[in-house]
Design an enzyme around this catalytic site. Sequence first.
Site, PDB file in Angstrom:
ATOM      1  CE1 TYR A  16      50.486 -14.172  15.414  1.00 60.42           C
ATOM      2  CE2 TYR A  16      48.070 -14.482  16.137  1.00 60.42           C
ATOM      3  CZ  TYR A  16      49.167 -14.482  14.972  1.00 60.42           C
ATOM      4  OH  TYR A  16      48.779 -14.859  13.765  1.00 60.42           O
ATOM      5  NE  ARG A  76      41.470 -29.320  19.032  1.00 59.77           N
ATOM      6  CZ  ARG A  76      41.303 -27.931  19.159  1.00 59.77           C
ATOM      7  NH1 ARG A  76      40.170 -27.463  18.161  1.00 59.77           N
ATOM      8  NH2 ARG A  76      42.080 -27.511  19.804  1.00 59.77           N
ATOM      9  NE  ARG A  77      38.795 -30.298  22.279  1.00 60.60           N
ATOM     10  CZ  ARG A  77      38.254 -29.205  21.405  1.00 60.60           C
ATOM     11  NH1 ARG A  77      37.255 -29.598  20.328  1.00 60.60           N
ATOM     12  NH2 ARG A  77      38.617 -27.841  21.230  1.00 60.60           N
ATOM     13  CG  HIS A 120      43.822 -16.205  17.125  1.00 58.66           C
ATOM     14  ND1 HIS A 120      44.164 -17.305  16.102  1.00 58.66           N
ATOM     15  CD2 HIS A 120      44.874 -15.238  16.272  1.00 58.66           C
ATOM     16  CE1 HIS A 120      45.088 -17.068  15.173  1.00 58.66           C
ATOM     17  NE2 HIS A 120      45.387 -15.637  15.268  1.00 58.66           N
ATOM     18  CG  HIS A 150      47.794 -25.429  13.035  1.00 54.43           C
ATOM     19  ND1 HIS A 150      48.326 -24.482  11.949  1.00 54.43           N
ATOM     20  CD2 HIS A 150      47.359 -24.512  13.866  1.00 54.43           C
ATOM     21  CE1 HIS A 150      48.462 -23.568  12.186  1.00 54.43           C
ATOM     22  NE2 HIS A 150      47.909 -23.216  13.282  1.00 54.43           N
ATOM     23  CG  PHE A 151      47.070 -26.114  18.144  1.00 50.14           C
ATOM     24  CD1 PHE A 151      47.203 -24.926  17.560  1.00 50.14           C
ATOM     25  CD2 PHE A 151      46.054 -26.420  18.940  1.00 50.14           C
ATOM     26  CE1 PHE A 151      46.093 -23.972  17.787  1.00 50.14           C
ATOM     27  CE2 PHE A 151      44.851 -25.679  19.044  1.00 50.14           C
ATOM     28  CZ  PHE A 151      44.701 -24.443  18.636  1.00 50.14           C
ATOM     29  CG  HIS A 152      51.363 -31.061  18.370  1.00 48.68           C
ATOM     30  ND1 HIS A 152      50.076 -31.070  18.565  1.00 48.68           N
ATOM     31  CD2 HIS A 152      51.907 -31.605  19.761  1.00 48.68           C
ATOM     32  CE1 HIS A 152      49.609 -31.848  19.818  1.00 48.68           C
ATOM     33  NE2 HIS A 152      50.708 -32.031  20.437  1.00 48.68           N
TER      34      HIS A 152
END
Length: 569
Positions: A247, A459-460, A243, A394-396
């Site tokens: 950041y 997801r994968r 996580h 979300h990551f994209h």
Amino acid sequence: MTTATVTKEIKNKNSSKENTTTKEFTKVDRRDAKLALAHIYVAFIALLLGGLAGLLQVFVRSGQFTLPAGINYYQILTVHGVLLGLILTTYFILGFQTAAISRTSGPLSNKQRTIGWVGFWIMTIGTAAAAIMVLLNEASVLYTFYAPLQAHWIYYLGLALVVVGSWTVSLSQGLRYIQWRKENKGKTSPLLSFMVVVNNLMWFVCTLGVAAEVLFQLLPWSLGLVERVDVLLSRTLFWYFGHALVYFWLLPAYMIWYTVLPKIIGAKIFSDSLARLAFMLFLLFSIPVGVHHQLTEPGIDGFWKFLQVVLTFFVVVPSLLTAFSMFATFEMRGRELGGKGLFGWFKKLPWKDSRFLLPFIGMVAFIPGGAGGIVNASYQMNELIHNTIWVTGHFHLTVATTVVLTYFGAAFWLIPHLTGRVLTKKMNDLAVTSGIMWTVGMFIMSSAMHIAGLLGAPRRSEYSTYGGSEQAAEWIPYQIAQAVGGTILFITILLIIGIVINLIWFAPKGEEEFPLAELAHGAEKTPAILENFKLWGVILVALILIAYTFPIFDIINNSPLGSTGYKFW
């Protein structure tokens, strides 16, 4: 005096010695520029190869394309995740930060520069080793490399070298900051240099988790020294790092927002103190929160999950501080330029300047991206979307839009600054086009991912594992939309690579500014406590110990491995 080390110097009339406390650096030293550029070269090579792997990925998921014989779907998935999630970001960040330190604290010493080059080559050797294993299909374990999936030991060693190399490059930057503090006792350090050190400190602390996982679990396991590993412990150590990794990606974008964008629009930094406080809060609340990625996993007591979810939501504070600071800066500058009414200032911003437009789009994308993060970190809502392609969407939004668009916007002025060339109007117009195309492609692809995730699309998994199911019929239109968006994105990548090549070798020679805003007149003096790294470090360690000591103790104490351990023990 070379053109790459132009400085403004105010000398003490009563002393023949150089007064280093009043030196202002306006350019990146030419020798440091070479080190920064080396990192940026690798970053954009990773962008091209990782983008191609992503394109193949969305084609396969659409059900309209089959990979050639000898190429495994999870192989290209690993290539995409590692190259874009780890290599592109880490190399660009360290290259940008090397330039930032040289620009604000002064040229690195020969020793510091050598340390930086050693770190670069350690990282590059590790990257090459890991890449070879993935290409040989010996490491198709995704960038999260979850056990019990096992990769070749060279893959794990390669990624360990990437981490160690990044520490070494960060050390060179930190040593220059420490030198500046010694030369300028009692003075507030340059804001951008301070931000670099905070980000590096966070990176070092968080990567201790993944280093421990690789060195004490995955490497011995892949070498055959142990028969089994504790899967829950390995995942917990990974997410201790995982996580905060987000950041580490994000804070360099914040550096650009806080210190560069105000200069580009002709404004000043709203508040030095607020910016430093935001970064310190990110340092405190980015690491002891990884368990919120493990809400569905047994073996971790609910209390500790709840505690880390609470700590996760504290990160909204520095995010809101940043949003307030940046949009206050934009509004004040817009009104200075004659903007009237409630939103008249908005029209006055430099929308045709790629250096501003791309990071601004990234900021806006962070609004829905942050909302999706709230869903991911919430107990009940996470149950719906966990391990669905919603998470990928979300990551994209966060990494591939907010972060990457800001990096692109910075690259378009940073690269010519480092190469002694200029960003021409033609290249700027192409850069604006690339930003718009990226936004359109990502909107199509990410929206389709979010919707398909709500419908339960995994997801994968590749299409062949679910394509015959009745439920998959609902997902197919959205999987095709992902392929459309992914195609637009890959075309955009080709355009961006073309711009980068032009800025490195073909743009007209000249001087491109490293834009850096000054502090607004009348701003409050920055409290010394904000630069007291010892104090903030103690608080950080205390939060980590509170959040992780008991969960890890419980995992080890209740490990199902029993007496299984190292064979030579």
